[in-house]
Design a protein around this motif. Structure first.
Motif, PDB file in Angstrom:
ATOM      1  N   LEU A  83       0.418  -9.301  -0.993  1.00  0.00           N
ATOM      2  CA  LEU A  83      -0.483 -10.020  -0.574  1.00  0.00           C
ATOM      3  C   LEU A  83      -0.901 -10.119   1.071  1.00  0.00           C
ATOM      4  N   ALA A  84      -2.117 -10.067   1.380  1.00  0.00           N
ATOM      5  CA  ALA A  84      -2.417 -10.130   2.616  1.00  0.00           C
ATOM      6  C   ALA A  84      -4.041 -10.274   2.974  1.00  0.00           C
ATOM      7  N   GLN A  85      -4.532 -10.683   4.146  1.00  0.00           N
ATOM      8  CA  GLN A  85      -5.828 -10.627   4.321  1.00  0.00           C
ATOM      9  C   GLN A  85      -6.538  -9.330   4.218  1.00  0.00           C
ATOM     10  N   GLU A  86      -5.930  -8.534   4.704  1.00  0.00           N
ATOM     11  CA  GLU A  86      -6.471  -7.033   4.563  1.00  0.00           C
ATOM     12  C   GLU A  86      -5.338  -5.959   4.241  1.00  0.00           C
ATOM     13  N   GLY A  87      -5.436  -5.223   3.430  1.00  0.00           N
ATOM     14  CA  GLY A  87      -4.523  -4.019   3.123  1.00  0.00           C
ATOM     15  C   GLY A  87      -3.453  -4.911   2.112  1.00  0.00           C
ATOM     16  N   ARG A  88      -3.719  -5.374   1.036  1.00  0.00           N
ATOM     17  CA  ARG A  88      -2.466  -6.116   0.402  1.00  0.00           C
ATOM     18  C   ARG A  88      -1.313  -5.324   0.030  1.00  0.00           C
ATOM     19  N   SER A  89      -1.569  -3.891  -0.285  1.00  0.00           N
ATOM     20  CA  SER A  89      -0.616  -2.858  -0.262  1.00  0.00           C
ATOM     21  C   SER A  89      -0.171  -2.056   0.907  1.00  0.00           C
ATOM     22  N   VAL A  90      -1.202  -1.540   1.305  1.00  0.00           N
ATOM     23  CA  VAL A  90      -0.838  -0.772   2.642  1.00  0.00           C
ATOM     24  C   VAL A  90      -2.351  -1.081   3.633  1.00  0.00           C
ATOM     25  N   PHE A  91      -1.698  -1.037   4.993  1.00  0.00           N
ATOM     26  CA  PHE A  91      -2.860  -1.176   6.046  1.00  0.00           C
ATOM     27  C   PHE A  91      -2.223   0.052   6.947  1.00  0.00           C
ATOM     28  N   LEU A  92      -3.223   0.686   7.081  1.00  0.00           N
ATOM     29  CA  LEU A  92      -3.127   2.019   7.999  1.00  0.00           C
ATOM     30  C   LEU A  92      -3.901   1.826   9.119  1.00  0.00           C
ATOM     31  N   LEU A  93      -3.404   1.656  10.413  1.00  0.00           N
ATOM     32  CA  LEU A  93      -4.178   1.434  11.618  1.00  0.00           C
ATOM     33  C   LEU A  93      -3.939   2.828  12.389  1.00  0.00           C
ATOM     34  N   ALA A  94      -2.829   3.596  12.335  1.00  0.00           N
ATOM     35  CA  ALA A  94      -2.730   4.594  12.728  1.00  0.00           C
ATOM     36  C   ALA A  94      -1.453   5.128  12.222  1.00  0.00           C
ATOM     37  N   GLY A  95      -1.311   6.598  12.677  1.00  0.00           N
ATOM     38  CA  GLY A  95      -0.097   7.362  12.247  1.00  0.00           C
ATOM     39  C   GLY A  95      -0.522   8.090  10.935  1.00  0.00           C
ATOM     40  N   GLU A  96       0.281   8.544   9.960  1.00  0.00           N
ATOM     41  CA  GLU A  96       0.098   9.146   8.819  1.00  0.00           C
ATOM     42  C   GLU A  96       0.952   8.734   7.797  1.00  0.00           C
ATOM     43  N   VAL A  97       0.270   8.376   6.539  1.00  0.00           N
ATOM     44  CA  VAL A  97       0.764   8.022   5.403  1.00  0.00           C
ATOM     45  C   VAL A  97       0.527   8.808   4.331  1.00  0.00           C
ATOM     46  N   SER A  98       1.555   9.321   3.480  1.00  0.00           N
ATOM     47  CA  SER A  98       1.429  10.212   2.655  1.00  0.00           C
ATOM     48  C   SER A  98       2.233   9.767   1.324  1.00  0.00           C
ATOM     49  N   TYR A  99       1.730  10.545   0.043  1.00  0.00           N
ATOM     50  CA  TYR A  99       2.634   9.960  -0.995  1.00  0.00           C
ATOM     51  C   TYR A  99       2.814  11.264  -1.639  1.00  0.00           C
ATOM     52  N   THR A 100       4.047  11.741  -2.093  1.00  0.00           N
ATOM     53  CA  THR A 100       4.386  12.842  -2.949  1.00  0.00           C
ATOM     54  C   THR A 100       4.616  12.527  -4.300  1.00  0.00           C
ATOM     55  N   LEU A 101       3.742  13.166  -5.425  1.00  0.00           N
ATOM     56  CA  LEU A 101       3.985  13.133  -6.703  1.00  0.00           C
ATOM     57  C   LEU A 101       5.541  13.420  -7.093  1.00  0.00           C
ATOM     58  N   PRO A 102       6.198  12.993  -8.223  1.00  0.00           N
ATOM     59  CA  PRO A 102       5.317  12.016  -9.227  1.00  0.00           C
ATOM     60  C   PRO A 102       5.446  10.445  -8.923  1.00  0.00           C
ATOM     61  N   ALA A 103       4.093   9.877  -9.393  1.00  0.00           N
ATOM     62  CA  ALA A 103       4.131   8.607  -9.039  1.00  0.00           C
ATOM     63  C   ALA A 103       4.757   7.932 -10.313  1.00  0.00           C
ATOM     64  N   PRO A 104       4.887   6.482 -10.368  1.00  0.00           N
ATOM     65  CA  PRO A 104       5.484   5.746 -11.547  1.00  0.00           C
ATOM     66  C   PRO A 104       4.511   6.064 -12.913  1.00  0.00           C
ATOM     67  N   ALA A 105       5.295   6.380 -13.887  1.00  0.00           N
ATOM     68  CA  ALA A 105       4.876   6.446 -15.218  1.00  0.00           C
ATOM     69  C   ALA A 105       3.452   5.562 -15.166  1.00  0.00           C
ATOM     70  N   GLY A 106       2.500   5.945 -15.831  1.00  0.00           N
ATOM     71  CA  GLY A 106       1.280   5.215 -15.977  1.00  0.00           C
ATOM     72  C   GLY A 106       0.231   4.809 -14.805  1.00  0.00           C
ATOM     73  N   ARG A 107       0.544   5.510 -13.834  1.00  0.00           N
ATOM     74  CA  ARG A 107      -0.102   5.656 -12.457  1.00  0.00           C
ATOM     75  C   ARG A 107      -0.566   6.854 -11.892  1.00  0.00           C
ATOM     76  N   TRP A 108      -1.624   6.819 -11.041  1.00  0.00           N
ATOM     77  CA  TRP A 108      -2.228   8.034 -10.582  1.00  0.00           C
ATOM     78  C   TRP A 108      -2.639   7.902  -9.120  1.00  0.00           C
TER      79      TRP A 108
END
Length: 299
Positions: A83-108
Motif C-alpha cells: 500500500l502507498a498513496q502513489e505506487g503501491r507496488s513500485v514508485f520510479l522517480l529516477a534510475g532504472e528498474v527492469s524485470y527479467t522473465l520468467p514471472a511467477p506462474a499466472g502472471r505476465w
C-alpha cells in the motif's frame, strides 16, 4: 524479513553507493515513508526469486522506491499486497528498474528480448541486384550480431560462441556451426532497448523495462479470471497469457495457472470464470461439460 520499520527510507533495505543482492527471500509487513520494503538511492539492487508482500509506504513506493541506481527483479520475484498513496507496488522517480522473465506462474509483463540494435547492413548488391557476399553474410548473421556486446565488425571466436549460446535452443546449434564464418557485425545504434552496455548478461533475456510511472497493481501483473496463466516465459508476454480457460474447466480467480474442473450441474464454455447452471429441466453430475446441450434432460 518481516515487521521492519524505518522513519523515512526503506522499511527493510536502503541502498546507497552499494550493491544489494536478495535471493530466495521474503520481505513482508515492513513500512517507511518512502519505499515500504526497498529503497534504492544509488548503486544497484537485485531481487531474485523473492517476494515483497503487505508492506506500506505512507507516501510512495509501497514495495519498492527507486530514486536512482539500477534495480533488477527476476526469476519469479513478486510484489503483492502493498500500500502507498502513489505506487503501491513500485514508485520510479529516477534510475532504472527492469524485470527479467520468467514471472511467477499466472502472471505476465509486456516484454522484449534484450539485444543490440545495430545499423543496417550496407555492403550493397552485385551487378545482377543480388546481395554481395559481404551483404549476404551480414544479413545472415544479423540475429547473431544482436547477441554480442563486441564492438568489432568481426567478434572473436569466443565472443561469437557466447552470442550463440544466448539464442534459444533451436537456433543455438546452427549458430555454433557458423562461428568461424565472417559475420560483418555493424555498429550499434544510439538508441538501445536495454542496458546491455553495463550488463552484457542481459543479452538474450526477455525483460520489461519499467517506465517512469507508478505501478499500483501487484507486480508482475496477474492474468485475469477466465484466462489460463503459465510458468512458461513465452506465454507471459501479454495480457492474453496462455489463452482462455479450456472448455469444460474454470479459471475462477486472477493468476490461475491450473484450470479447475467445472462444477457439477453446470457447464463451462471456453474462457469461463463463473460456471453456468444447466438449463431448467436438465442436470448433470459431470464436471467437464462445455455446453448447455451436454446437460441431461430430466424429463
Amino acid at each position: 524479513v518481516s515487521g521492519c520499520s524505518a522513519g523515512d527510507y526503506g522499511g527493510a533495505t536502503f541502498t546507497w553507493n552499494s550493491d544489494l543482492i536478495v535471493t530466495d527471500s521474503t520481505i513482508s509487513g515492513c513500512n517507511a515513508t518512502f519505499g515500504g520494503a526497498v529503497y534504492v538511492a544509488s548503486g544497484s539492487a537485485s531481487l531474485v526469486r523473492s517476494s515483497i508482500s503487505n508492506c506500506i509506504a505512507s507516501e510512495s513506493g509501497g514495495g519498492l522506491y527507486s530514486a536512482g541506481g539500477r534495480t533488477t527483479l527476476s526469476d519469479g520475484t513478486l510484489i503483492s499486497g502493498c500500500l502507498a498513496q502513489e505506487g503501491r507496488s513500485v514508485f520510479l522517480l529516477a534510475g532504472e528498474v527492469s524485470y527479467t522473465l520468467p514471472a511467477p506462474a499466472g502472471r505476465w509483463l509486456p516484454n522484449a528480448r534484450c539485444e543490440v540494435y545495430r545499423k543496417a547492413c550496407a555492403y550493397g548488391n552485385d551487378f545482377y541486384g543480388n546481395p554481395s557476399p559481404k551483404q549476404a553474410a551480414c544479413l545472415e548473421h544479423r540475429e547473431d550480431c544482436a547477441l554480442t556486446d563486441s564492438d568489432a565488425i568481426e567478434p572473436s571466436s569466443d565472443e561469437k560462441e557466447a552470442a550463440c549460446r544466448r539464442h534459444d535452443s533451436d537456433k543455438e546449434e546452427a549458430c555454433l556451426k557458423r562461428v568461424e564464418d565472417p559475420w560483418y557485425c555493424q555498429a550499434a545504434t544510439f538508441v538501445q532497448p536495454c542496458n546491455w552496455e553495463d550488463d552484457p548478461s542481459l543479452l538474450g533475456d526477455d525483460l520489461y523495462q519499467l517506465p517512469l510511472l507508478p505501478v499500483d497493481e501487484d507486480f508482475p501483473f496477474a492474468c485475469a479470471a477466465g484466462l489460463l496463466g503459465s510458468a512458461d516465459p513465452k506465454e507471459q508476454s501479454s495480457s492474453s497469457c496462455a489463452g482462455r480457460c479450456p472448455a469444460g474447466s474454470q479459471c475462477p480467480t486472477e493468476a490461475t495457472y491450473e484450470a479447475l474442473p467445472c462444477d457439477a450441474g453446470h457447464y463451462c464454455p471456453k474462457g469461463t470464470s463463473v460456471p453456468l447452471p444447466c438449463p431448467a429441466g436438465s442436470y448433470s453430475n459431470a464436471t467437464d461439460l462445455a455446453a448447455a446441450s451436454e446437460c441431461t434432460d430430466a424429463s
